[in-house]
Design an enzyme around this catalytic site. Structure first.
Site, PDB file in Angstrom:
ATOM      1  N   HIS A  41     -47.156   9.821  17.933  1.00  0.00           N
ATOM      2  CA  HIS A  41     -48.244   8.863  17.725  1.00  0.00           C
ATOM      3  C   HIS A  41     -47.804   7.741  18.323  1.00  0.00           C
ATOM      4  O   HIS A  41     -48.673   6.864  18.924  1.00  0.00           O
ATOM      5  CB  HIS A  41     -48.673   8.701  16.464  1.00  0.00           C
ATOM      6  CG  HIS A  41     -49.295  10.024  15.641  1.00  0.00           C
ATOM      7  ND1 HIS A  41     -49.368  10.124  14.481  1.00  0.00           N
ATOM      8  CD2 HIS A  41     -50.122  10.826  16.349  1.00  0.00           C
ATOM      9  CE1 HIS A  41     -50.019  11.374  14.199  1.00  0.00           C
ATOM     10  NE2 HIS A  41     -50.498  11.798  15.262  1.00  0.00           N
ATOM     11  N   HIS A  73     -56.130  19.655  19.426  1.00  0.00           N
ATOM     12  CA  HIS A  73     -55.546  20.356  18.008  1.00  0.00           C
ATOM     13  C   HIS A  73     -55.559  19.230  17.337  1.00  0.00           C
ATOM     14  O   HIS A  73     -54.474  18.541  17.072  1.00  0.00           O
ATOM     15  CB  HIS A  73     -54.141  20.852  18.270  1.00  0.00           C
ATOM     16  CG  HIS A  73     -54.068  22.307  19.018  1.00  0.00           C
ATOM     17  ND1 HIS A  73     -54.105  22.088  20.520  1.00  0.00           N
ATOM     18  CD2 HIS A  73     -53.951  23.498  18.708  1.00  0.00           C
ATOM     19  CE1 HIS A  73     -54.295  23.353  20.908  1.00  0.00           C
ATOM     20  NE2 HIS A  73     -53.993  24.228  19.993  1.00  0.00           N
ATOM     21  N   SER A 112     -54.164  11.982  14.745  1.00  0.00           N
ATOM     22  CA  SER A 112     -54.345  11.577  15.979  1.00  0.00           C
ATOM     23  C   SER A 112     -55.964  11.355  16.206  1.00  0.00           C
ATOM     24  O   SER A 112     -55.894  10.090  16.980  1.00  0.00           O
ATOM     25  CB  SER A 112     -53.932  12.720  16.944  1.00  0.00           C
ATOM     26  OG  SER A 112     -54.459  13.832  16.679  1.00  0.00           O
ATOM     27  N   GLU A 154     -60.849  21.256  16.489  1.00  0.00           N
ATOM     28  CA  GLU A 154     -59.781  21.692  15.268  1.00  0.00           C
ATOM     29  C   GLU A 154     -60.488  22.973  15.045  1.00  0.00           C
ATOM     30  O   GLU A 154     -61.834  23.181  14.591  1.00  0.00           O
ATOM     31  CB  GLU A 154     -60.131  20.659  14.321  1.00  0.00           C
ATOM     32  CG  GLU A 154     -59.600  20.862  12.837  1.00  0.00           C
ATOM     33  CD  GLU A 154     -58.139  21.725  12.922  1.00  0.00           C
ATOM     34  OE1 GLU A 154     -57.178  20.939  13.476  1.00  0.00           O
ATOM     35  OE2 GLU A 154     -57.741  22.771  12.432  1.00  0.00           O
ATOM     36  N   GLY A 172     -59.489  24.658  21.096  1.00  0.00           N
ATOM     37  CA  GLY A 172     -58.929  23.605  21.987  1.00  0.00           C
ATOM     38  C   GLY A 172     -58.173  24.056  23.191  1.00  0.00           C
ATOM     39  O   GLY A 172     -58.805  23.471  24.481  1.00  0.00           O
ATOM     40  N   ASP A 184     -51.407  19.233  21.073  1.00  0.00           N
ATOM     41  CA  ASP A 184     -50.375  19.175  19.891  1.00  0.00           C
ATOM     42  C   ASP A 184     -50.646  20.528  19.179  1.00  0.00           C
ATOM     43  O   ASP A 184     -51.055  20.542  17.880  1.00  0.00           O
ATOM     44  CB  ASP A 184     -50.603  18.044  18.779  1.00  0.00           C
ATOM     45  CG  ASP A 184     -49.896  17.953  17.986  1.00  0.00           C
ATOM     46  OD1 ASP A 184     -48.497  18.319  17.853  1.00  0.00           O
ATOM     47  OD2 ASP A 184     -50.253  16.843  16.938  1.00  0.00           O
TER      48      ASP A 184
HETATM   49  N1  SAM Z   1     -52.876  16.349  16.461  1.00  0.00           N
HETATM   50  C1  SAM Z   1     -52.854  16.256  14.935  1.00  0.00           C
HETATM   51  C2  SAM Z   1     -52.248  14.648  14.605  1.00  0.00           C
HETATM   52  O1  SAM Z   1     -51.431  14.384  15.759  1.00  0.00           O
HETATM   53  O2  SAM Z   1     -52.448  14.099  13.686  1.00  0.00           O
HETATM   54  C3  SAM Z   1     -52.213  17.163  14.217  1.00  0.00           C
HETATM   55  C4  SAM Z   1     -52.558  18.705  14.667  1.00  0.00           C
HETATM   56  S1  SAM Z   1     -51.699  19.940  13.844  1.00  0.00           S
HETATM   57  C5  SAM Z   1     -50.059  19.968  14.747  1.00  0.00           C
HETATM   58  C6  SAM Z   1     -52.521  21.139  14.859  1.00  0.00           C
HETATM   59  C7  SAM Z   1     -53.985  21.437  14.398  1.00  0.00           C
HETATM   60  O3  SAM Z   1     -54.542  22.493  15.330  1.00  0.00           O
HETATM   61  C8  SAM Z   1     -53.991  22.291  13.006  1.00  0.00           C
HETATM   62  O4  SAM Z   1     -54.770  21.405  12.261  1.00  0.00           O
HETATM   63  C9  SAM Z   1     -54.519  23.650  13.441  1.00  0.00           C
HETATM   64  O5  SAM Z   1     -55.619  23.924  12.581  1.00  0.00           O
HETATM   65  C10 SAM Z   1     -55.158  23.414  14.658  1.00  0.00           C
HETATM   66  N2  SAM Z   1     -55.416  24.515  15.686  1.00  0.00           N
HETATM   67  C11 SAM Z   1     -54.581  25.690  15.768  1.00  0.00           C
HETATM   68  N3  SAM Z   1     -54.931  26.444  16.582  1.00  0.00           N
HETATM   69  C12 SAM Z   1     -56.000  25.855  17.417  1.00  0.00           C
HETATM   70  C13 SAM Z   1     -56.655  25.932  18.751  1.00  0.00           C
HETATM   71  N4  SAM Z   1     -56.486  27.218  19.609  1.00  0.00           N
HETATM   72  N5  SAM Z   1     -57.734  25.119  18.840  1.00  0.00           N
HETATM   73  C14 SAM Z   1     -57.853  23.956  17.912  1.00  0.00           C
HETATM   74  N6  SAM Z   1     -57.267  23.926  17.082  1.00  0.00           N
HETATM   75  C15 SAM Z   1     -56.094  24.471  16.552  1.00  0.00           C
END
Ligand code: SAM
Length: 298
Positions: free
Chosen positions: A19, A42, A97, A115, A141, A161
């Site tokens: 971040h 993500h 994020s 998401e 994503g 991410d």
């Molecule tokens: N980027 C966020 C932040 O910085 O606050 C944290 C994200 S977390 C590490 C990853 C997220 O991606 C999870 O909520 C998960 O459910 C989601 N996720 C997993 N595979 C995904 C995909 N192929 N496309 C979109 N979201 C996905």
């Protein structure tokens, strides 16, 4: 497989690192009037209560953002001051994020967040659904990114991410990135990855960070922040090599985390050289517990 919930890890040292860089890069884009477009592949739930629910169980934030409480106003690196302005280290919730992006969006800037988890998507929609500058997608994503590139404004930041929940992410991400770079080579890309005691790609001779850096020959940075000694895996990191996702952003099996940044602001390298020792001291293994490599465009 959607077992990962970012709430368990909100505000940990990996979040702080990614971040700080996200805010720095968006601030840089904001220096020009021309609007920017941010894609968060993500996104997570967008905001996380720290004292209840998932985050209260693991309390990973205690070793992350909470380590920065009380330092506001002291002589600290400028990038950290800015991070603290936007995320309150003493707060009872931590912005993910998408919420950080919202705090930086101007009237004509736009963002798209992907998401996949149904509950986290509902939370994200509840948080940001009323903001017309956002497009929120309950979609993959990795698959959705290519259709958004290049953004109409040609000024964009792509924040990637993943969870690394399945080993496939390690093979898929380089493909997705190569494709994205063909469509939009001038964008700023920030990619987070864990540093694991056991590489889930045992047959690879180079680190995952090196693999990612090798995808692009323009200006790029790789950084690592160590939160545990690399050479002494904790007991629970033994046994069968696990898919990285079973640890997600959690400290289990991890000795830190890293970021790859393509087309970083030219000021980012110096800012990180100032900030990483501070993060190493407060959240990591010491002031030298970090790594940075910088490749200039040929
Ligand atoms: N980027 C966020 C932040 O910085 O606050 C944290 C994200 S977390 C590490 C990853 C997220 O991606 C999870 O909520 C998960 O459910 C989601 N996720 C997993 N595979 C995904 C995909 N192929 N496309 C979109 N979201 C996905």
């Amino acid at each position: 497989m959607l077992s990962y919930r970012h709430g368990f890890h909100a505000g940990n040292s990996a979040d702080v690192l990614k971040h700080i860089v996200l805010i720095f890069c968006l601030d840089y884009l904001t220096q020009k009037e021309k609007p920017w477009f941010c894609i968060d592949t993500h996104a997570g739930a967008g905001s996380y209560p720290l004292l209840e629910g998932f985050a209260a169980k693991n309390r990973e934030w205690e070793k992350g953002v909470a380590k920065l409480s009380g330092i506001k106003g002291r002589q600290i690196p400028a990038a950290l001051t800015r991070y603290l302005e936007l995320t309150d280290p003493e707060g009872i919730s931590y912005p993910g994020s998408p919420e950080i992006i919202r705090r930086l969006l101007r009237k004509d800037d736009r963002a798209c967040c992907f998401e996949l988890h149904p509950e986290d998507f509902v939370a994200l929609k509840t948080l940001l659904g009323g903001d017309r500058r956002f497009s929120l997608r309950h979609e993959d994503g990795f698959a959705g990114l290519r259709g958004l590139l290049p953004p109409p404004s040609r000024r964009g930041l792509i924040f990637i991410d993943p969870v690394y929940e399945v080993k496939d992410d390690y093979a898929l991400l380089p493909q997705v990135l190569s494709d994205a770079l063909k469509r939009f080579s001038t964008g700023t890309y920030i990619i987070w990855h864990p540093l694991l005691h056991r590489d889930p790609r045992p047959r690879e001779s180079v680190s995952f960070q090196e693999t990612l850096l090798g995808l692009y020959d323009g200006s790029r940075l790789g950084i690592e922040l160590y939160t545990a000694p690399k050479d002494s895996p904790p007991e629970n990191a033994g046994g069968e090599p696990h898919p990285a996702g079973s640890v997600g952003n959690s400290p289990r099996g991890m000795y830190g985390s890293g970021l790859v940044i393509f087309n970083p602001p030219w000021t980012l390298k110096n800012a990180l050289e100032e900030t990483l020792p501070f993060l190493g001291l407060t959240m990591g293994i010491g002031k030298d517990g970090w790594f940075l490599c910088n490749h200039e465009a040929p």
